[in-house]
Design a protein around this motif. Structure first.
Motif, PDB file in Angstrom:
ATOM      1  N   SER A  35       0.772  -1.388   0.067  1.00 48.34           N
ATOM      2  CA  SER A  35      -0.037   0.075   0.153  1.00 48.34           C
ATOM      3  C   SER A  35       0.916   1.337  -0.039  1.00 48.34           C
ATOM      4  O   SER A  35       0.504   2.331  -0.650  1.00 48.34           O
ATOM      5  CB  SER A  35      -1.011   0.014   1.222  1.00 48.34           C
ATOM      6  N   ALA A  36       1.798   1.208   0.993  1.00 50.34           N
ATOM      7  CA  ALA A  36       2.737   2.436   0.959  1.00 50.34           C
ATOM      8  C   ALA A  36       3.464   2.423  -0.498  1.00 50.34           C
ATOM      9  O   ALA A  36       3.753   3.661  -0.785  1.00 50.34           O
ATOM     10  CB  ALA A  36       3.878   2.246   1.999  1.00 50.34           C
ATOM     11  N   ALA A  37       4.094   1.425  -0.910  1.00 50.99           N
ATOM     12  CA  ALA A  37       4.887   1.468  -2.103  1.00 50.99           C
ATOM     13  C   ALA A  37       3.976   1.896  -3.225  1.00 50.99           C
ATOM     14  O   ALA A  37       4.565   2.761  -4.050  1.00 50.99           O
ATOM     15  CB  ALA A  37       5.572   0.005  -2.555  1.00 50.99           C
ATOM     16  N   ALA A  38       2.765   1.779  -3.304  1.00 54.18           N
ATOM     17  CA  ALA A  38       1.953   1.913  -4.624  1.00 54.18           C
ATOM     18  C   ALA A  38       1.560   3.425  -4.532  1.00 54.18           C
ATOM     19  O   ALA A  38       1.744   4.156  -5.350  1.00 54.18           O
ATOM     20  CB  ALA A  38       0.607   1.257  -4.440  1.00 54.18           C
ATOM     21  N   THR A  39       1.503   3.959  -3.289  1.00 58.21           N
ATOM     22  CA  THR A  39       1.202   5.293  -3.009  1.00 58.21           C
ATOM     23  C   THR A  39       2.447   6.228  -3.244  1.00 58.21           C
ATOM     24  O   THR A  39       2.342   7.178  -4.076  1.00 58.21           O
ATOM     25  CB  THR A  39       0.906   5.556  -1.704  1.00 58.21           C
ATOM     26  N   ILE A  40       3.496   5.744  -2.932  1.00 56.39           N
ATOM     27  CA  ILE A  40       4.762   6.613  -3.373  1.00 56.39           C
ATOM     28  C   ILE A  40       5.062   6.408  -4.837  1.00 56.39           C
ATOM     29  O   ILE A  40       5.534   7.577  -5.412  1.00 56.39           O
ATOM     30  CB  ILE A  40       6.003   6.071  -2.469  1.00 56.39           C
ATOM     31  N   ALA A  41       4.910   5.419  -5.330  1.00 58.57           N
ATOM     32  CA  ALA A  41       5.024   5.407  -6.962  1.00 58.57           C
ATOM     33  C   ALA A  41       4.217   6.168  -7.571  1.00 58.57           C
ATOM     34  O   ALA A  41       4.487   6.953  -8.460  1.00 58.57           O
ATOM     35  CB  ALA A  41       4.979   3.844  -7.253  1.00 58.57           C
ATOM     36  N   ALA A  42       2.888   6.126  -7.071  1.00 56.17           N
ATOM     37  CA  ALA A  42       1.946   7.058  -7.673  1.00 56.17           C
ATOM     38  C   ALA A  42       2.117   8.439  -7.650  1.00 56.17           C
ATOM     39  O   ALA A  42       2.282   9.158  -8.668  1.00 56.17           O
ATOM     40  CB  ALA A  42       0.762   6.670  -7.083  1.00 56.17           C
ATOM     41  N   LEU A  43       2.922   9.081  -6.537  1.00 62.33           N
ATOM     42  CA  LEU A  43       3.347  10.334  -6.294  1.00 62.33           C
ATOM     43  C   LEU A  43       4.309  10.805  -7.192  1.00 62.33           C
ATOM     44  O   LEU A  43       4.678  11.917  -7.613  1.00 62.33           O
ATOM     45  CB  LEU A  43       3.712  10.558  -4.928  1.00 62.33           C
ATOM     46  N   VAL A  44       5.418   9.872  -7.680  1.00 58.32           N
ATOM     47  CA  VAL A  44       6.462   9.963  -8.369  1.00 58.32           C
ATOM     48  C   VAL A  44       5.903  10.363  -9.768  1.00 58.32           C
ATOM     49  O   VAL A  44       6.430  11.340 -10.386  1.00 58.32           O
ATOM     50  CB  VAL A  44       7.361   8.613  -8.582  1.00 58.32           C
ATOM     51  N   PHE A  45       4.941   9.725 -10.251  1.00 61.65           N
ATOM     52  CA  PHE A  45       4.299  10.143 -11.546  1.00 61.65           C
ATOM     53  C   PHE A  45       3.331  11.310 -11.660  1.00 61.65           C
ATOM     54  O   PHE A  45       3.305  11.972 -12.383  1.00 61.65           O
ATOM     55  CB  PHE A  45       3.503   9.011 -11.930  1.00 61.65           C
ATOM     56  N   LEU A  46       2.616  11.646 -10.468  1.00 63.52           N
ATOM     57  CA  LEU A  46       1.681  12.589 -10.363  1.00 63.52           C
ATOM     58  C   LEU A  46       2.196  14.013  -9.805  1.00 63.52           C
ATOM     59  O   LEU A  46       1.560  15.086 -10.259  1.00 63.52           O
ATOM     60  CB  LEU A  46       0.654  12.173  -9.549  1.00 63.52           C
ATOM     61  N   THR A  47       3.233  13.985  -8.795  1.00 65.76           N
ATOM     62  CA  THR A  47       3.613  15.334  -8.308  1.00 65.76           C
ATOM     63  C   THR A  47       4.167  16.285  -9.340  1.00 65.76           C
ATOM     64  O   THR A  47       3.754  17.445  -9.335  1.00 65.76           O
ATOM     65  CB  THR A  47       4.692  15.086  -7.172  1.00 65.76           C
ATOM     66  N   PRO A  48       5.061  16.009 -10.428  1.00 58.34           N
ATOM     67  CA  PRO A  48       5.381  16.819 -11.403  1.00 58.34           C
ATOM     68  C   PRO A  48       4.100  17.318 -12.002  1.00 58.34           C
ATOM     69  O   PRO A  48       4.168  18.673 -12.358  1.00 58.34           O
ATOM     70  CB  PRO A  48       6.193  16.057 -12.350  1.00 58.34           C
ATOM     71  N   LEU A  49       3.172  16.688 -12.223  1.00 53.75           N
ATOM     72  CA  LEU A  49       1.893  17.094 -12.991  1.00 53.75           C
ATOM     73  C   LEU A  49       1.115  18.212 -12.289  1.00 53.75           C
ATOM     74  O   LEU A  49       0.913  19.135 -12.702  1.00 53.75           O
ATOM     75  CB  LEU A  49       1.118  15.798 -13.362  1.00 53.75           C
ATOM     76  N   THR A  50       1.074  17.838 -10.916  1.00 57.55           N
ATOM     77  CA  THR A  50       0.360  18.587  -9.866  1.00 57.55           C
ATOM     78  C   THR A  50       1.190  19.764  -9.766  1.00 57.55           C
ATOM     79  O   THR A  50       0.531  21.001 -10.020  1.00 57.55           O
ATOM     80  CB  THR A  50       0.241  18.104  -8.670  1.00 57.55           C
ATOM     81  N   LEU A  51       2.568  19.867  -9.727  1.00 55.44           N
ATOM     82  CA  LEU A  51       3.181  21.215  -9.549  1.00 55.44           C
ATOM     83  C   LEU A  51       3.010  22.036 -10.780  1.00 55.44           C
ATOM     84  O   LEU A  51       2.904  23.251 -10.721  1.00 55.44           O
ATOM     85  CB  LEU A  51       4.575  20.954  -9.343  1.00 55.44           C
ATOM     86  N   LEU A  52       3.048  21.544 -11.990  1.00 54.21           N
ATOM     87  CA  LEU A  52       2.860  22.023 -13.166  1.00 54.21           C
ATOM     88  C   LEU A  52       1.317  22.955 -12.966  1.00 54.21           C
ATOM     89  O   LEU A  52       1.189  23.785 -13.625  1.00 54.21           O
ATOM     90  CB  LEU A  52       2.919  21.327 -14.331  1.00 54.21           C
ATOM     91  N   GLY A  53       0.529  21.912 -12.665  1.00 53.11           N
ATOM     92  CA  GLY A  53      -0.867  22.578 -12.400  1.00 53.11           C
ATOM     93  C   GLY A  53      -1.007  23.802 -11.505  1.00 53.11           C
ATOM     94  O   GLY A  53      -1.731  24.624 -12.033  1.00 53.11           O
ATOM     95  N   VAL A  54      -0.261  23.746 -10.519  1.00 49.85           N
ATOM     96  CA  VAL A  54      -0.457  24.831  -9.636  1.00 49.85           C
ATOM     97  C   VAL A  54       0.383  26.116 -10.392  1.00 49.85           C
ATOM     98  O   VAL A  54      -0.305  27.281 -10.199  1.00 49.85           O
ATOM     99  CB  VAL A  54       0.807  24.572  -8.392  1.00 49.85           C
ATOM    100  N   ILE A  55       1.319  26.025 -11.148  1.00 53.08           N
ATOM    101  CA  ILE A  55       2.213  27.039 -11.763  1.00 53.08           C
ATOM    102  C   ILE A  55       1.007  27.688 -12.843  1.00 53.08           C
ATOM    103  O   ILE A  55       0.853  28.790 -12.890  1.00 53.08           O
ATOM    104  CB  ILE A  55       3.327  26.737 -12.322  1.00 53.08           C
ATOM    105  N   GLY A  56       0.442  26.597 -13.620  1.00 52.67           N
ATOM    106  CA  GLY A  56      -0.663  26.987 -14.535  1.00 52.67           C
ATOM    107  C   GLY A  56      -1.497  27.503 -14.168  1.00 52.67           C
ATOM    108  O   GLY A  56      -2.208  28.819 -14.404  1.00 52.67           O
ATOM    109  N   PHE A  57      -2.247  27.255 -13.069  1.00 52.51           N
ATOM    110  CA  PHE A  57      -3.314  27.769 -12.465  1.00 52.51           C
ATOM    111  C   PHE A  57      -3.148  29.295 -11.866  1.00 52.51           C
ATOM    112  O   PHE A  57      -3.973  30.231 -11.987  1.00 52.51           O
ATOM    113  CB  PHE A  57      -3.778  27.158 -10.845  1.00 52.51           C
ATOM    114  N   VAL A  58      -2.137  29.667 -11.231  1.00 55.21           N
ATOM    115  CA  VAL A  58      -1.587  30.906 -10.897  1.00 55.21           C
ATOM    116  C   VAL A  58      -1.327  31.927 -11.983  1.00 55.21           C
ATOM    117  O   VAL A  58      -1.856  33.053 -12.147  1.00 55.21           O
ATOM    118  CB  VAL A  58      -0.339  30.999 -10.201  1.00 55.21           C
ATOM    119  N   ALA A  59      -0.644  31.198 -13.039  1.00 58.03           N
ATOM    120  CA  ALA A  59      -0.599  32.176 -14.209  1.00 58.03           C
ATOM    121  C   ALA A  59      -1.734  32.524 -14.965  1.00 58.03           C
ATOM    122  O   ALA A  59      -1.958  33.492 -15.498  1.00 58.03           O
ATOM    123  CB  ALA A  59       0.051  31.325 -15.395  1.00 58.03           C
TER     124      ALA A  59
END
Length: 357
Positions: free
Chosen positions: A271-295
């Protein structure tokens, strides 16, 4: 004595169990009447932290924050996408003619909007399981002279067009030269000019150039395009759903954390490994979304791609894989964990008195 309704609401930040009742009983015994802002923040902070369990672990807090940011991003993306369906379309008829003739007076005009009411995808591929083209963007309305070219000097004509727009109530946000860059010197070799103007909910981009192949002598190419700014109420919808989605993500990860806290072995690890692996893929996407939302909110550039556009092309399926891994982690927690009432973190005792010590 009956506790103030605000306290009863705030203690619900704690997971159901003895600790929630204990906190409320303490407030009752101290005769508290209404929560202050500091007390409210303290109860919410400790209550939400208690939902994660594992008091000695700081890693679970970091994971929960990233999951909450990600689920909030997806909630904001879906809600703003739906809200855009209620945004008024481009002007038509006399209103559109007023704009086009302001830019190109005394010229026959041709124009048209991109396919799709809100967004366009140049590949024409709208299947959910396949990534969109990187040019995925808001649908716009483009128009120009019927023959593509305008007679005269582009510098003179551009200055006049700029003044016509200002006289018609447009605000020029940006103006710049266009052309090729000399390889040896790195300097721009101007061959045209462009501007970005806005009026109300509309953005207008006008470009002139003599660089287009087969441009007749004594003429220049000109094209204008309309785009819509994201309305403030759509931004507000995005903020609200980002907060709600983030709260939902926090509560779910907290539930899964408490459920697997007392479980050792493979279920907890997977459960922990799957969550961390998911965040590896999704965190860059989310951070780009934050920047895009502000812009997008502060209008740093003319309207182009929505703040969540990278979710359509990110890693050619990495976003879908990240979501699948999050779902897998949740399934493992459901199947392999077991709920229990753990020792929870209480609020700072300094706020149980009339004020901080």
């Amino acid at each position: 004595m009956t506790a103030h309704w605000g306290y009863r609401f705030l203690v619900r930040a704690y997971p159901a169990g003895p600790r929630r009742d204990e906190v409320l009983d303490t407030l009752l015994a101290l005769g508290r009447r209404a929560p202050s802002w500091r007390e409210a923040a303290n109860l919410l902070r400790h209550g939400l932290r208690a939902r994660l369990g594992r008091p000695a672990s700081g890693a679970v807090v970091a994971v929960a924050l990233l999951v909450a940011l990600t689920t909030g991003f997806f909630a904001a993306a879906l809600s703003t996408r739906a809200a855009w369906e209620a945004v008024p379309d481009y002007p038509s008829g006399a209103r559109l003619a007023e704009i086009t003739t302001t830019v190109f007076p005394s010229l026959p005009i041709e124009g048209g909007r991109d396919e799709g009411r809100v967004f366009r995808d140049p590949t024409g591929d709208h299947q959910w399981l396949e990534p969109f083209n990187e040019d995925f963007a808001y649908a716009g309305y483009s128009f120009g002279p019927a023959g593509m070219y305008v007679s005269g000097d582009y510098r003179t004509w551009f200055g006049q067009a700029r003044q016509r727009l200002i006289d018609a109530g447009w605000t020029v946000r940006e103006e710049y030269p266009t052309g090729a860059t000399d390889i040896a010197s790195g300097l721009l070799e101007p061959s045209g000019r462009a501007l970005v103007a806005e009026r109300g909910p509309l953005s207008l981009h006008l470009e002139t150039t003599v660089d287009v192949v087969d441009t007749p002598a004594g003429e220049f190419y000109a094209l204008a395009s309309l785009n819509r700014w994201q309305p403030g109420w759509v931004t507000a919808v995005g903020v609200v759903f980002w907060l709600l989605g983030g709260l939902a993500g926090w509560l779910v990860i907290g539930w899964a954390s408490r459920r697997t806290e007392a479980v050792g072995g493979m279920a907890r690890f997977l459960s922990a490994a799957a969550t961390i692996a998911a965040l590896v893929f999704l965190t860059p996407l989310t951070l780009l979304g934050v920047i895009g939302f502000v812009a997008e909110t502060w209008r740093f550039d003319r309207p182009g791609q929505p703040f969540w556009s990278w979710s359509m092309v990110w890693g050619y399926g990495c976003n879908a894989l990240g979501v699948l891994l999050l779902i897998t982690a949740l399934i493992i927690a459901v199947a392999g964990g077991r709920a229990r009432h753990e020792e929870q973190i209480g609020p700072d005792p300094r706020f149980h008195r009339s004020g901080p010590i």
